[in-house]
Design a protein around this motif. Sequence first.
Motif, PDB file in Angstrom:
ATOM      1  N   LEU A 155       0.837  -1.052   0.014  1.00 16.95           N
ATOM      2  CA  LEU A 155      -0.113   0.011   0.018  1.00 16.95           C
ATOM      3  C   LEU A 155       0.761   1.230   0.180  1.00 16.95           C
ATOM      4  CD1 LEU A 155      -2.890   1.217   0.113  1.00 16.95           C
ATOM      5  CD2 LEU A 155      -2.883   0.880   2.572  1.00 16.95           C
ATOM      6  N   LEU A 156       2.047   1.086   0.728  1.00 17.72           N
ATOM      7  CA  LEU A 156       2.731   2.368   0.796  1.00 17.72           C
ATOM      8  C   LEU A 156       3.496   2.525  -0.591  1.00 17.72           C
ATOM      9  CD1 LEU A 156       4.495   2.027   4.103  1.00 17.72           C
ATOM     10  CD2 LEU A 156       3.216   3.959   3.491  1.00 17.72           C
ATOM     11  N   VAL A 157       3.865   1.424  -1.409  1.00 14.41           N
ATOM     12  CA  VAL A 157       4.649   1.689  -2.791  1.00 14.41           C
ATOM     13  C   VAL A 157       3.634   2.151  -3.425  1.00 14.41           C
ATOM     14  CG1 VAL A 157       5.573   0.313  -4.560  1.00 14.41           C
ATOM     15  CG2 VAL A 157       6.254  -0.199  -2.031  1.00 14.41           C
ATOM     16  N   VAL A 158       2.385   1.453  -3.608  1.00 17.80           N
ATOM     17  CA  VAL A 158       1.399   2.180  -4.733  1.00 17.80           C
ATOM     18  C   VAL A 158       1.046   3.565  -4.239  1.00 17.80           C
ATOM     19  CG1 VAL A 158      -1.080   1.766  -5.218  1.00 17.80           C
ATOM     20  CG2 VAL A 158       0.382  -0.221  -5.046  1.00 17.80           C
ATOM     21  N   SER A 159       0.699   3.997  -2.995  1.00 20.28           N
ATOM     22  CA  SER A 159       0.404   5.141  -2.507  1.00 20.28           C
ATOM     23  C   SER A 159       1.426   6.260  -2.923  1.00 20.28           C
ATOM     24  CB  SER A 159      -0.353   5.364  -1.363  1.00 20.28           C
ATOM     25  OG  SER A 159       0.697   5.007  -0.388  1.00 20.28           O
ATOM     26  N   GLY A 160       2.824   5.886  -2.462  1.00 20.22           N
ATOM     27  CA  GLY A 160       3.756   6.675  -3.087  1.00 20.22           C
ATOM     28  C   GLY A 160       3.977   7.047  -4.316  1.00 20.22           C
ATOM     29  N   TYR A 161       3.850   6.039  -5.019  1.00 15.43           N
ATOM     30  CA  TYR A 161       3.851   6.115  -6.567  1.00 15.43           C
ATOM     31  C   TYR A 161       2.625   6.985  -7.141  1.00 15.43           C
ATOM     32  CZ  TYR A 161       3.261   4.991 -11.612  1.00 15.43           C
ATOM     33  OH  TYR A 161       3.113   4.956 -13.039  1.00 15.43           O
ATOM     34  N   LEU A 162       1.426   6.917  -6.572  1.00 14.56           N
ATOM     35  CA  LEU A 162       0.322   7.975  -6.854  1.00 14.56           C
ATOM     36  C   LEU A 162       0.682   9.161  -6.478  1.00 14.56           C
ATOM     37  CD1 LEU A 162      -2.591   5.728  -6.112  1.00 14.56           C
ATOM     38  CD2 LEU A 162      -1.746   6.230  -8.397  1.00 14.56           C
ATOM     39  N   LEU A 163       1.161   9.429  -5.345  1.00 14.80           N
ATOM     40  CA  LEU A 163       1.716  10.835  -4.905  1.00 14.80           C
ATOM     41  C   LEU A 163       2.693  11.422  -5.986  1.00 14.80           C
ATOM     42  CD1 LEU A 163       1.558  10.310  -0.985  1.00 14.80           C
ATOM     43  CD2 LEU A 163       0.250  11.712  -2.157  1.00 14.80           C
TER      44      LEU A 163
ATOM     45  N   TYR B  82       2.760  10.584  -9.068  1.00 17.34           N
ATOM     46  CA  TYR B  82       2.270  10.937 -10.446  1.00 17.34           C
ATOM     47  C   TYR B  82       1.028  11.361 -10.713  1.00 17.34           C
ATOM     48  CZ  TYR B  82       6.583   8.670 -12.086  1.00 17.34           C
ATOM     49  OH  TYR B  82       7.779   8.374 -12.349  1.00 17.34           O
ATOM     50  N   ILE B  83       0.267  11.697  -9.527  1.00 25.99           N
ATOM     51  CA  ILE B  83      -1.115  12.186  -9.544  1.00 25.99           C
ATOM     52  C   ILE B  83      -1.325  13.417  -9.503  1.00 25.99           C
ATOM     53  CG2 ILE B  83      -3.235  11.961  -8.488  1.00 25.99           C
ATOM     54  CD1 ILE B  83      -3.507   9.394  -9.367  1.00 25.99           C
ATOM     55  N   GLY B  84      -2.055  14.038 -10.362  1.00 23.12           N
ATOM     56  CA  GLY B  84      -2.033  15.621 -10.072  1.00 23.12           C
ATOM     57  C   GLY B  84      -3.474  16.178  -9.532  1.00 23.12           C
ATOM     58  N   ALA B  85      -4.471  15.236  -9.659  1.00 20.80           N
ATOM     59  CA  ALA B  85      -5.814  15.571  -9.044  1.00 20.80           C
ATOM     60  C   ALA B  85      -5.852  15.881  -7.580  1.00 20.80           C
ATOM     61  CB  ALA B  85      -6.632  14.663  -9.333  1.00 20.80           C
TER      62      ALA B  85
ATOM     63  N   SER C 284      -4.911  14.386  -2.118  1.00 12.72           N
ATOM     64  CA  SER C 284      -5.163  14.539  -0.707  1.00 12.72           C
ATOM     65  C   SER C 284      -5.556  13.403   0.143  1.00 12.72           C
ATOM     66  CB  SER C 284      -6.401  15.448  -0.483  1.00 12.72           C
ATOM     67  OG  SER C 284      -6.480  15.809   0.723  1.00 12.72           O
ATOM     68  N   ALA C 285      -6.439  12.611  -0.382  1.00  9.83           N
ATOM     69  CA  ALA C 285      -6.759  11.101   0.281  1.00  9.83           C
ATOM     70  C   ALA C 285      -5.875  10.164   0.104  1.00  9.83           C
ATOM     71  CB  ALA C 285      -8.193  10.864  -0.381  1.00  9.83           C
TER      72      ALA C 285
END
Length: 154
Positions: free
Chosen positions: A100-108, A110-113, A118-119
């Motif tokens: 979960l940390l790896v995926v959420s870190g990746y999203l943080l 690369y995600i711009g929305a 924030s979530a």
Amino acid sequence: MASAAEGRLPRWHVRLLVTSGLALWLSGGGWLLLHYFGQRQGEFGLERSPLEPWLMRLHGFALLALLLGLGGLFVAHIPRGWGNQGQRLPGLALSAMLALLVVSGYLLYYIGADDVRSATSIVHWAVGLALPLIFVWHAVKGLRSAARERSRLE
């Protein structure tokens, strides 16, 4: 049932995981403190600390070492220790939190929305701050299992 010794990591591997994990936890926790409590009033409003970007760089650098160590777990530690049912739940919990940390870190990264970011940020730092508790649970259960096995063999 697999013995606790079969899944035991070499000392260098433990050091790699603990050192990089500690660097991640401290850099992430430091960033959180500075980001939410370390802002100061500047000429044009609130300004972030100049240390924030450096802590994120350290966080990313420490991640490289941790990912190297995590990859090694799939080769020996997890397959050899899977038969130890007492370690399965803490190991799965630790693995799930790390994933979960790896995926959420990746999203943080690369995600711009803003709403998704924030979530994702809240999930990332909440799981990251709690991770040492699960790591200690897994490690202590493993040490106790190994000690029971040694006393049984004596």
